[in-house]
Write a protein that holds these residues in place. Structure first.
Motif, mmCIF file in Angstrom:
data_model
loop_
_atom_site.group_PDB
_atom_site.id
_atom_site.type_symbol
_atom_site.label_atom_id
_atom_site.label_comp_id
_atom_site.label_asym_id
_atom_site.label_seq_id
_atom_site.Cartn_x
_atom_site.Cartn_y
_atom_site.Cartn_z
ATOM 1 N N ARG A 196 -21.926 -35.193 -13.138
ATOM 2 C CA ARG A 196 -22.024 -34.474 -11.858
ATOM 3 C C ARG A 196 -23.464 -34.202 -11.458
ATOM 4 N NH1 ARG A 196 -16.977 -30.243 -12.033
ATOM 5 N NH2 ARG A 196 -15.411 -31.860 -12.280
ATOM 6 N N LEU A 197 -23.646 -33.971 -10.179
ATOM 7 C CA LEU A 197 -24.922 -33.448 -9.673
ATOM 8 C C LEU A 197 -24.646 -32.064 -9.118
ATOM 9 C CD1 LEU A 197 -26.406 -36.537 -7.739
ATOM 10 C CD2 LEU A 197 -27.131 -35.642 -9.961
ATOM 11 N N ASP A 198 -25.644 -31.178 -9.199
ATOM 12 C CA ASP A 198 -25.489 -29.847 -8.611
ATOM 13 C C ASP A 198 -25.265 -29.968 -7.111
ATOM 14 O OD1 ASP A 198 -26.188 -28.875 -11.089
ATOM 15 O OD2 ASP A 198 -28.293 -28.538 -10.527
ATOM 16 N N ASP B 31 -26.862 -28.687 -4.737
ATOM 17 C CA ASP B 31 -28.099 -28.906 -3.976
ATOM 18 C C ASP B 31 -28.969 -30.031 -4.546
ATOM 19 O OD1 ASP B 31 -28.392 -27.290 -6.129
ATOM 20 O OD2 ASP B 31 -29.599 -25.759 -5.152
ATOM 21 N N THR B 32 -28.406 -30.870 -5.405
ATOM 22 C CA THR B 32 -29.124 -32.079 -5.847
ATOM 23 C C THR B 32 -28.633 -33.248 -5.001
ATOM 24 O OG1 THR B 32 -29.297 -31.248 -8.117
ATOM 25 C CG2 THR B 32 -29.599 -33.605 -7.806
ATOM 26 N N THR B 33 -29.569 -34.115 -4.616
ATOM 27 C CA THR B 33 -29.216 -35.268 -3.785
ATOM 28 C C THR B 33 -29.382 -36.550 -4.608
ATOM 29 O OG1 THR B 33 -31.483 -35.492 -3.005
ATOM 30 C CG2 THR B 33 -30.050 -34.075 -1.708
ATOM 31 N N ILE C 256 -33.309 -40.809 -13.910
ATOM 32 C CA ILE C 256 -34.620 -40.381 -13.405
ATOM 33 C C ILE C 256 -34.430 -39.495 -12.166
ATOM 34 C CG2 ILE C 256 -36.918 -41.103 -12.632
ATOM 35 C CD1 ILE C 256 -36.606 -43.669 -14.114
ATOM 36 N N TYR C 257 -35.102 -38.360 -12.192
ATOM 37 C CA TYR C 257 -35.030 -37.372 -11.102
ATOM 38 C C TYR C 257 -36.405 -37.180 -10.478
ATOM 39 C CZ TYR C 257 -30.514 -36.174 -13.113
ATOM 40 O OH TYR C 257 -29.236 -36.235 -13.586
ATOM 41 N N HIS C 258 -36.396 -37.022 -9.175
ATOM 42 C CA HIS C 258 -37.620 -36.687 -8.444
ATOM 43 C C HIS C 258 -37.525 -35.195 -8.083
ATOM 44 C CE1 HIS C 258 -40.395 -37.626 -4.766
ATOM 45 N NE2 HIS C 258 -40.774 -36.562 -5.443
ATOM 46 N N TYR D 100 -26.238 -28.880 -18.269
ATOM 47 C CA TYR D 100 -26.031 -28.089 -17.043
ATOM 48 C C TYR D 100 -27.371 -27.695 -16.422
ATOM 49 C CZ TYR D 100 -24.164 -24.274 -14.191
ATOM 50 O OH TYR D 100 -23.835 -23.449 -13.158
ATOM 51 N N HIS D 101 -27.570 -28.032 -15.153
ATOM 52 C CA HIS D 101 -28.801 -27.677 -14.413
ATOM 53 C C HIS D 101 -30.071 -28.047 -15.195
ATOM 54 C CE1 HIS D 101 -26.370 -25.747 -11.529
ATOM 55 N NE2 HIS D 101 -26.428 -24.499 -11.921
ATOM 56 N N GLN D 102 -30.008 -29.166 -15.930
ATOM 57 C CA GLN D 102 -31.060 -29.407 -16.921
ATOM 58 C C GLN D 102 -32.480 -29.439 -16.336
ATOM 59 O OE1 GLN D 102 -30.262 -32.342 -19.892
ATOM 60 N NE2 GLN D 102 -32.408 -32.578 -20.453
HETATM 61 N N1 URA Z 1 -30.572 -31.505 -13.470
HETATM 62 C C1 URA Z 1 -30.307 -30.479 -12.641
HETATM 63 O O1 URA Z 1 -30.889 -29.413 -12.766
HETATM 64 N N2 URA Z 1 -29.393 -30.652 -11.674
HETATM 65 C C2 URA Z 1 -28.735 -31.819 -11.471
HETATM 66 O O2 URA Z 1 -27.917 -31.933 -10.545
HETATM 67 C C3 URA Z 1 -29.020 -32.879 -12.349
HETATM 68 C C4 URA Z 1 -29.938 -32.686 -13.343
#
Ligand code: URA
Length: 233
Positions: free
Chosen positions: A100-102, A104-106, A131-133, A184-186
């Protein structure tokens, strides 16, 4: 598979409704010949009211998730299922997000109706890097890369340290973070541990699969076989 079952499984209606639709002539082949319940042409030659049928199971899609949508069908408010054709909610087997994505994550979200594939992708053994921006509230301090790569960072209310993660600063308040796991919310909690705050977070790749530039926010499409293979690189 019989035509009635095929269409019902794709969410075009209950078996009874689909039977009625077939009898009314709504289902044709690519040459416009009306199909009966016992006809079973190849999937890509079946039309429903003149439109190609939705892809059959097993299906893997990618979605460019916008801000404000949750990944659970049960959540109140807007969910990722609102971005798909309404009949997708009636598909059997149904589509589930692969990790899953949070809200407010796109960015890049994969969904599938193939439970084995879902588990293979999220299993740590596959090591599909994500990979996250991140866009940050405060300027980077310079210690983030070392902290995230340490393998000793323990998040609030956890006891097991995070696996080492890669960090790349892109600007004063922007960075890429590569994760080997998905807690979670990593990413948000990692930056909180570094004394910062994430304002915007976008997933830009899973394994070797990048979010395509031409997939607009809120849009989705089925994955090509080579795109699916690239998830495991
Ligand atoms: N890390 C986060 O904090 N939120 C996400 O949605 C994915 C990775």
């Amino acid at each position: 598979m019989k035509l009635v079952k095929l269409l019902a499984n794709l969410g075009y209606g209950s078996r009874k409704e689909v039977q009625r639709l077939i009898r009314s002539g709504a289902v044709t082949d690519a040459d416009g010949n009306v199909l009966g319940e016992n006809d079973v042409p190849p999937h890509d030659r079946i039309l429903f009211r003149g439109e190609p049928l939705d892809p059959p199971a097993p299906l893997v899609i990618m979605l460019n998730k916008p801000d404000g949508y949750t990944c659970s069908a049960e959540d109140p408010g807007s969910t990722i299922y609102d971005l798909l054709p309404p009949r997708f909610a009636q598909r059997n087997p149904g589509l589930n997000p692969i990790g899953r994505l949070d809200k407010d994550t796109t960015g890049l979200l994969l969904m599938t109706d193939d439970g084995k594939l879902l588990h293979k992708i999220i299993h740590p053994k596959s090591n599909c890097l994500k990979i996250y921006h991140a866009s940050l509230d405060r300027p980077l301090e310079g210690h983030e890369g070392e902290l995230f790569a340490s393998g000793t960072l323990v998040l609030n209310s956890e006891t097991r340290p995070l696996l080492p993660a890669q960090f790349q600063a892109l600007g004063e308040k922007e960075a890429l973070v590569t994760l080997h796991e998905g807690r979670y919310h990593q990413v948000r909690r990692m930056f909180a541990a570094a004394g910062n705050h994430v304002l915007g977070l976008k997933r830009i790749s899973i394994g070797g699969l990048k979010l395509p530039d031409d997939l607009e926010e809120g849009d989705w499409r089925a994955l090509e076989p080579e795109e699916l293979a690239s998830v495991f690189c």
